[in-house]
Design a protein around this motif. Structure first.
Motif, PDB file in Angstrom:
ATOM      1  N   ASP A  99      14.064  16.056   2.294  1.00 21.57           N
ATOM      2  CA  ASP A  99      14.688  15.344   3.408  1.00 21.57           C
ATOM      3  C   ASP A  99      15.363  16.328   4.346  1.00 21.57           C
ATOM      4  OD1 ASP A  99      13.915  12.823   2.662  1.00 21.57           O
ATOM      5  OD2 ASP A  99      15.793  12.311   1.678  1.00 21.57           O
ATOM      6  N   GLU A 100      15.275  16.045   5.638  1.00 19.42           N
ATOM      7  CA  GLU A 100      15.872  16.934   6.621  1.00 19.42           C
ATOM      8  C   GLU A 100      17.316  16.580   6.923  1.00 19.42           C
ATOM      9  OE1 GLU A 100      13.325  16.943  10.021  1.00 19.42           O
ATOM     10  OE2 GLU A 100      11.726  18.044   8.990  1.00 19.42           O
ATOM     11  N   MET A 101      17.710  15.350   6.580  1.00 20.29           N
ATOM     12  CA  MET A 101      19.083  14.912   6.819  1.00 20.29           C
ATOM     13  C   MET A 101      19.612  14.167   5.617  1.00 20.29           C
ATOM     14  SD  MET A 101      19.072  13.459  10.729  1.00 20.29           S
ATOM     15  CE  MET A 101      20.841  13.145  10.642  1.00 20.29           C
ATOM     16  N   ARG A 102      20.902  14.339   5.360  1.00 19.99           N
ATOM     17  CA  ARG A 102      21.627  13.535   4.376  1.00 19.99           C
ATOM     18  C   ARG A 102      23.025  13.300   4.911  1.00 19.99           C
ATOM     19  NH1 ARG A 102      19.711  12.762  -1.024  1.00 19.99           N
ATOM     20  NH2 ARG A 102      17.484  12.409  -0.723  1.00 19.99           N
ATOM     21  N   ARG A 103      23.469  12.044   4.855  1.00 21.68           N
ATOM     22  CA  ARG A 103      24.800  11.667   5.319  1.00 21.68           C
ATOM     23  C   ARG A 103      25.050  12.101   6.764  1.00 21.68           C
ATOM     24  NH1 ARG A 103      24.625  13.248   0.235  1.00 21.68           N
ATOM     25  NH2 ARG A 103      25.231  11.727  -1.351  1.00 21.68           N
ATOM     26  N   GLY A 104      23.983  12.016   7.573  1.00 22.54           N
ATOM     27  CA  GLY A 104      24.110  12.301   8.990  1.00 22.54           C
ATOM     28  C   GLY A 104      24.150  13.765   9.363  1.00 22.54           C
ATOM     29  N   ARG A 105      23.905  14.646   8.387  1.00 22.60           N
ATOM     30  CA  ARG A 105      23.951  16.083   8.666  1.00 22.60           C
ATOM     31  C   ARG A 105      22.674  16.749   8.157  1.00 22.60           C
ATOM     32  NH1 ARG A 105      29.552  18.292   6.360  1.00 22.60           N
ATOM     33  NH2 ARG A 105      28.829  20.138   7.498  1.00 22.60           N
ATOM     34  N   PRO A 106      22.312  17.902   8.747  1.00 27.62           N
ATOM     35  CA  PRO A 106      21.131  18.608   8.238  1.00 27.62           C
ATOM     36  C   PRO A 106      21.320  18.998   6.778  1.00 27.62           C
ATOM     37  CG  PRO A 106      21.813  19.496  10.361  1.00 27.62           C
ATOM     38  CD  PRO A 106      22.906  18.569   9.913  1.00 27.62           C
ATOM     39  N   THR A 107      20.270  18.849   5.977  1.00 28.54           N
ATOM     40  CA  THR A 107      20.359  19.231   4.576  1.00 28.54           C
ATOM     41  C   THR A 107      20.468  20.743   4.452  1.00 28.54           C
ATOM     42  OG1 THR A 107      17.946  19.058   4.518  1.00 28.54           O
ATOM     43  CG2 THR A 107      19.185  17.221   3.609  1.00 28.54           C
ATOM     44  N   CYS A 108      20.865  21.185   3.289  1.00 29.50           N
ATOM     45  CA  CYS A 108      21.175  22.600   3.073  1.00 29.50           C
ATOM     46  C   CYS A 108      19.977  23.494   3.381  1.00 29.50           C
ATOM     47  CB  CYS A 108      21.648  22.801   1.635  1.00 29.50           C
ATOM     48  SG  CYS A 108      22.396  24.405   1.309  1.00 29.50           S
ATOM     49  N   HIS A 109      18.784  23.081   2.950  1.00 28.82           N
ATOM     50  CA  HIS A 109      17.633  23.952   3.164  1.00 28.82           C
ATOM     51  C   HIS A 109      17.229  24.024   4.633  1.00 28.82           C
ATOM     52  CE1 HIS A 109      15.378  20.130   3.009  1.00 28.82           C
ATOM     53  NE2 HIS A 109      14.399  20.775   3.635  1.00 28.82           N
ATOM     54  N   VAL A 110      17.555  22.974   5.398  1.00 29.19           N
ATOM     55  CA  VAL A 110      17.298  23.000   6.836  1.00 29.19           C
ATOM     56  C   VAL A 110      18.325  23.881   7.543  1.00 29.19           C
ATOM     57  CG1 VAL A 110      17.265  21.582   8.939  1.00 29.19           C
ATOM     58  CG2 VAL A 110      16.138  20.770   6.855  1.00 29.19           C
ATOM     59  N   ALA A 111      19.580  23.737   7.154  1.00 31.32           N
ATOM     60  CA  ALA A 111      20.654  24.481   7.815  1.00 31.32           C
ATOM     61  C   ALA A 111      20.676  25.955   7.444  1.00 31.32           C
ATOM     62  CB  ALA A 111      21.999  23.839   7.479  1.00 31.32           C
ATOM     63  N   PHE A 112      20.342  26.275   6.193  1.00 30.82           N
ATOM     64  CA  PHE A 112      20.541  27.647   5.724  1.00 30.82           C
ATOM     65  C   PHE A 112      19.292  28.298   5.127  1.00 30.82           C
ATOM     66  CE2 PHE A 112      24.571  25.313   5.209  1.00 30.82           C
ATOM     67  CZ  PHE A 112      25.347  26.020   6.128  1.00 30.82           C
ATOM     68  N   LEU A 122      16.453   0.297   1.431  1.00 34.95           N
ATOM     69  CA  LEU A 122      17.025   0.855   2.659  1.00 34.95           C
ATOM     70  C   LEU A 122      16.072   1.832   3.337  1.00 34.95           C
ATOM     71  CD1 LEU A 122      20.735   1.447   1.557  1.00 34.95           C
ATOM     72  CD2 LEU A 122      19.838  -0.369   3.025  1.00 34.95           C
ATOM     73  N   ASP A 123      15.238   2.499   2.551  1.00 39.90           N
ATOM     74  CA  ASP A 123      14.298   3.461   3.115  1.00 39.90           C
ATOM     75  C   ASP A 123      13.297   2.788   4.057  1.00 39.90           C
ATOM     76  OD1 ASP A 123      13.294   6.285   3.119  1.00 39.90           O
ATOM     77  OD2 ASP A 123      11.479   5.321   2.338  1.00 39.90           O
ATOM     78  N   VAL A 124      13.079   1.490   3.883  1.00 44.31           N
ATOM     79  CA  VAL A 124      12.127   0.791   4.752  1.00 44.31           C
ATOM     80  C   VAL A 124      12.788  -0.222   5.679  1.00 44.31           C
ATOM     81  CG1 VAL A 124      10.238   1.064   3.114  1.00 44.31           C
ATOM     82  CG2 VAL A 124      11.606  -1.014   3.054  1.00 44.31           C
ATOM     83  N   THR A 125      14.060  -0.565   5.453  1.00 47.42           N
ATOM     84  CA  THR A 125      14.697  -1.597   6.269  1.00 47.42           C
ATOM     85  C   THR A 125      15.799  -1.069   7.173  1.00 47.42           C
ATOM     86  OG1 THR A 125      16.313  -2.136   4.525  1.00 47.42           O
ATOM     87  CG2 THR A 125      14.224  -3.389   4.548  1.00 47.42           C
ATOM     88  N   SER A 126      16.301   0.142   6.894  1.00 48.62           N
ATOM     89  CA  SER A 126      17.412   0.681   7.674  1.00 48.62           C
ATOM     90  C   SER A 126      16.894   1.645   8.731  1.00 48.62           C
ATOM     91  CB  SER A 126      18.402   1.382   6.734  1.00 48.62           C
ATOM     92  OG  SER A 126      19.583   1.748   7.433  1.00 48.62           O
ATOM     93  N   GLY A 145      21.968   7.592   7.659  1.00 51.80           N
ATOM     94  CA  GLY A 145      22.412   8.989   7.608  1.00 51.80           C
ATOM     95  C   GLY A 145      21.340   9.955   7.156  1.00 51.80           C
ATOM     96  N   LYS A 146      20.116   9.445   6.949  1.00 53.49           N
ATOM     97  CA  LYS A 146      18.976  10.291   6.613  1.00 53.49           C
ATOM     98  C   LYS A 146      17.721   9.626   7.168  1.00 53.49           C
ATOM     99  CE  LYS A 146      18.124   8.305   2.008  1.00 53.49           C
ATOM    100  NZ  LYS A 146      17.937   8.610   0.567  1.00 53.49           N
ATOM    101  N   ASN A 147      16.669  10.392   7.295  1.00 54.58           N
ATOM    102  CA  ASN A 147      15.432   9.849   7.841  1.00 54.58           C
ATOM    103  C   ASN A 147      14.871   8.773   6.916  1.00 54.58           C
ATOM    104  OD1 ASN A 147      15.470  11.563  10.091  1.00 54.58           O
ATOM    105  ND2 ASN A 147      14.485  13.205   8.951  1.00 54.58           N
ATOM    106  N   THR A 148      14.364   7.712   7.508  1.00 49.47           N
ATOM    107  CA  THR A 148      13.767   6.632   6.725  1.00 49.47           C
ATOM    108  C   THR A 148      12.254   6.825   6.645  1.00 49.47           C
ATOM    109  OG1 THR A 148      13.648   5.276   8.721  1.00 49.47           O
ATOM    110  CG2 THR A 148      15.577   4.985   7.314  1.00 49.47           C
ATOM    111  N   GLY A 149      11.634   6.092   5.755  1.00 51.84           N
ATOM    112  CA  GLY A 149      10.187   6.156   5.613  1.00 51.84           C
ATOM    113  C   GLY A 149       9.688   7.362   4.843  1.00 51.84           C
TER     114      GLY A 149
END
Length: 204
Positions: free
Chosen positions: A2-15, A135-139, A145-149
């Motif tokens: 995932d590229e986002m968690r809790r509205g922020r870039p995930t660790c591997h994306v950021a660093f 939530l992955d399909v309805t939100s 706070g993270k990408n759906t689908g």
């Protein structure tokens, strides 16, 4: 991935992936250091806590569940396999959190109250995952706070592979009620039961 968690870039994306892997190693290692340094409980309780967390986090717990999750991409898992995956991947760490609390309170790992707390935690962990699949399909990303689908993109079997949204939420509610019943004889469990109810109504 995932590229986002809790509205922020995930660790591997950021660093970067290398730093993200090291961060995970560092945090997991630190957890055992924190347990081993606890002077508020007996040496026996420290020993039991370290053993419990090791089992829950390791190859027969969370890490094993993660391996099953990765190995299951692009395949159709049975409902039993899916539940097993999530009882390890998600449920193991939630259950050990309850177990560690019991150990800190002076209960043995075999005490019926410890077993009840762990069974409760396993139940809400499974219900949490069912809701996560919904939530992955309805939100949407602004709420979740993270990408759906992502499950569909990774060709993962989810609870929505076996139920529609309402059916899956019904499973989550029943699993939660079953979990709460484990605490029926435990005095002061109102907060935990309220937490269980919140987890199946959450929006992120």
């Amino acid at each position: 991935d995932d590229e986002m968690r809790r509205g922020r870039p995930t660790c591997h994306v950021a660093f970067g992936e290398d730093i993200a892997l090291l961060a995970g190693d560092g945090l997991l290692t630190r957890a055992f250091g924190v347990l081993a340094s606890n002077r508020a409980v007996s040496a026996e309780a420290v020993r039991d806590a370290v053993a419990a967390l090791s089992a829950a986090a390791g190859s027969f717990g969370m890490i094993g569940g993660q391996v099953m999750d990765l190995a299951g991409e692009g395949k159709t898992l049975t409902l039993a396999q899916l539940e097993k995956l999530h009882r390890h991947k998600t449920g193991a760490l939630i259950a050990v959190s309850a177990e560690l609390g019991c150990i800190a309170a002076g209960l043995s790992r075999e005490d019926p109250r410890t077993c009840a707390a762990c069974a409760f935690a396993q139940g809400i962990g499974l219900a949490f995952q069912v809701v996560d699949d919904v939530l992955d399909v309805t939100s949407d990303v602004s709420v979740l706070g993270k990408n759906t689908g992502s499950d569909e993109r990774c060709e993962k079997t989810t609870f929505l592979s076996y139920y529609d949204v309402e059916g899956a939420l019904a499973v989550a509610r029943q699993t939660t009620e079953d979990a709460k019943s484990r605490l029926a004889d435990v005095t002061g469990s109102e907060f935990l039961c309220a937490l269980a109810d919140y987890l199946i109504t959450r929006k992120n």
